[in-house]
Design a protein around this motif. Structure first.
Motif: not given
Length: 551
Positions: A305-334
């Motif tokens: 099962i694969a899903i491609e999602i705009p990053i802005a829908m996943l971050t807590r800020t609702g934006r695509r964050e730069p790598a230097t932002s604490p909000a850029a890193t997500l924790g993922l699991w299935g």
């Protein structure tokens, strides 16, 4: 007892020591083969077994992330007549933590239903050419010219799908979990787990993104499915808000020399010119295009099962964050979950009825935690628990028994970092070099951390060794399908992430000699390879020469 040896003795003993070292490392890795049957509960529940979990910034669109959940291990492509549909009794889910508390904030749930469209036919898929009619000598009551075999399968629906007897449709639901804004009675540690507390209910929003989508079937063979790549491409569906989804049978994206480990650690000495099985030469390590040993999972399929999602829908800020932002890193699991109860009808062939309450069967974040570090007696408990409760497994994670065994046996040849193994913290907490400095570390938890601000690496610069080779978009910063997690995991446990003296030889040359998958991956969504052909697929067996990928 500590044994002291001279430098000369150490040099003479090193090849033998390294051989034992490599066999021990890969025995532990290979016995589980990513997540292929790695826990007692899933060895008995095949369709709920998560084989691999991937998460990475999309290669061709860095504004999006691709998340892939692969299940049901070691599917033989020719194994009809029913092949390997998704289990309608399982809820397959991909989960995202975006605020460093190891609790899900966004999830995507997939549920399947099965249609039997040709109930009188003995196999799930049938077709040939433009169809085959009864010949002139057809005995009664079937008149000559009566359609017998439908046309070859060229479509998932409509004309060209007549022979698709076993067809599965699925739905996609997005679940958002927001903490209730309540500042009273917070836990002292700041992790109040409001969404788990009936006193502080979370606000849960469920949105159906799609329903009635058709999963791509197994690749039966060239007569029945003469243009399988085109058929599989029909399974990529675009949804609103820039999402894309895919579900179906695909080529198993994992690779490893599994058979040698099961033969009482009988690794193939001829595969390693250095004469040290399990330790790669510099040339072998640098070659991402060849295998030097047999890939034991070559020729097998899995369901994905694969899903491609705009990053802005996943971050807590609702934006695509730069790598230097604490909000850029997500924790993922299935996860895979089953209804707590299932009731069968006393009418033959009638569908079962499932309760709404679910029990988790399996979970996976990193590709090495349950397989390599968790003790066998704790594997089922780990599989069925939540990442936020992984502190109970901290002793396994931050003082790995395997590393101590290696150190006990090999002494000066393989020093290991002292516990707690802070070098492994980036795998179980939000920490550099994956997360930006200043990111809250969160609890110890098995999550695949992905810094969504790191752009994808171009194909020609990509390394199978990911972050270990300076490829910042690779594992353990997320996981791409082409990342060699077997070699990376072995080296990480040996201590290469800790720096000198643990990041030199032999720590940085441990490898199984399988450096590439047996089939090519796609460079666009869904990124996995097409399912292998049931009639013509092959396994690269021990003793056979494998000079590279096999189509």
């Amino acid at each position: 007892m500590r044994v002291l040896i001279s430098e000369a003795q150490e040099r003479r003993a090193l090849p033998k020591i390294l051989a034992i070292l490599a066999l021990t490392v890969f025995a532990s890795l290979s016995a589980h083969a990513a997540s292929h049957r790695e826990a007692p509960i899933t060895s008995l529940d095949r369709t709920a077994d998560i084989t691999d979990f991937f998460g990475f910034v999309s290669y061709d669109d860095p504004s999006k992330a691709t998340l892939i959940l692969a299940v049901d291990p070691l599917l033989e492509p020719s194994n009809g007549p029913n092949y390997f549909p998704f289990d309608p009794g399982i809820v397959y889910a991909i989960r995202v933590d975006n605020d460093q508390d190891a609790l899900e904030d966004v999830a995507f749930e997939f549920r399947f239903v099965t249609e039997q469209r040709l109930p009188g036919v003995f196999t799930g898929f049938v077709g040939a050419g433009s169809g085959i009619l009864a010949p002139p000598n057809s005995p009664a009551p079937v008149a000559p010219g009566t359609p017998i075999v439908p046309p070859a399968i060229t479509a998932l629906d409509g004309p060209g799908s007549e022979g698709l007897g076993l067809r599965q449709r699925y739905s996609v639901v997005m679940v958002r979990t927001d903490d209730v804004d309540d500042d009273e009675d917070d836990d002292e540690d700041g992790d109040d787990r409001r969404r788990r507390s009936s006193a502080r209910p979370a606000q849960i929003t469920r949105t159906t993104l799609a329903s009635g989508l058709i999963a791509v079937p197994s690749n039966v063979g060239p007569r029945t499915m003469p243009d399988y790549p085109t058929l599989a491409t029909q399974g990529v569906r675009s949804l609103a808000n820039g999402l894309r989804v895919f579900a179906g049978t695909v080529e198993d994206p994992f690779w490893i020399d599994l058979g040698a480990a099961f033969d009482s650690l009988n690794f193939r000495a001829g595969a390693f010119p250095s004469g040290v099985p399990g330790v790669l030469t510099d040339a072998q390590d640098a070659d991402d295009t060849r295998n030097f040993a047999a890939d034991a999972v070559s020729g097998y399929n899995v369901n994905a099962i694969a899903i491609e999602i705009p990053i802005a829908m996943l971050t807590r800020t609702g934006r695509r964050e730069p790598a230097t932002s604490p909000a850029a890193t997500l924790g993922l699991w299935g996860t895979t979950s089953r209804p707590r109860t299932r009731t069968y009808s006393n009418q033959p062939g009638a569908p079962a009825h499932f309760s709404q309450n679910l029990v988790q069967i399996q979970r996976m974040g990193n590709p090495l935690i349950n397989e390599l570090l968790i003790g066998t007696g704790s594997k089922d408990r780990f599989s069925q628990s939540q990442p936020s409760s992984d502190a109970q497994f901290a002793a396994f994670l931050l003082d790995p028994l395997l590393a101590r065994v290696l150190n006990s046996i090999y002494g000066a040849a393989l020093p290991i970092p002292p516990p707690p193994r802070v070098d492994l913290l980036p795998l179980v907490q939000y920490a550099p070099p994956i997360a930006a400095p200043g990111t809250p570390t969160g609890p110890v938890a098995d999550l695949l951390r992905l810094n969504t601000g790191v752009p994808p690496t171009a194909y020609e610069s990509r390394s199978r060794l990911g972050l270990l080779a300076g490829d910042t978009a690779g594992f353990p910063n997320g996981r791409r399908v082409s990342d060699d997690v077997t070699d990376i995991a072995a080296r990480a446990v040996a201590g290469v992430l800790a720096g000198p003296p643990f990041n030199g030889f032999p720590h940085n040359r441990i490898g199984d000699g399988v450096n590439v998958n047996d089939a090519p991956y796609l460079e666009t969504f869904p990124y996995v390879g097409y399912a292998l052909d049931g009639r013509n697929s092959r396994h690269v067996d021990p003793g056979e020469t494998d000079g590279g990928p096999v189509n």
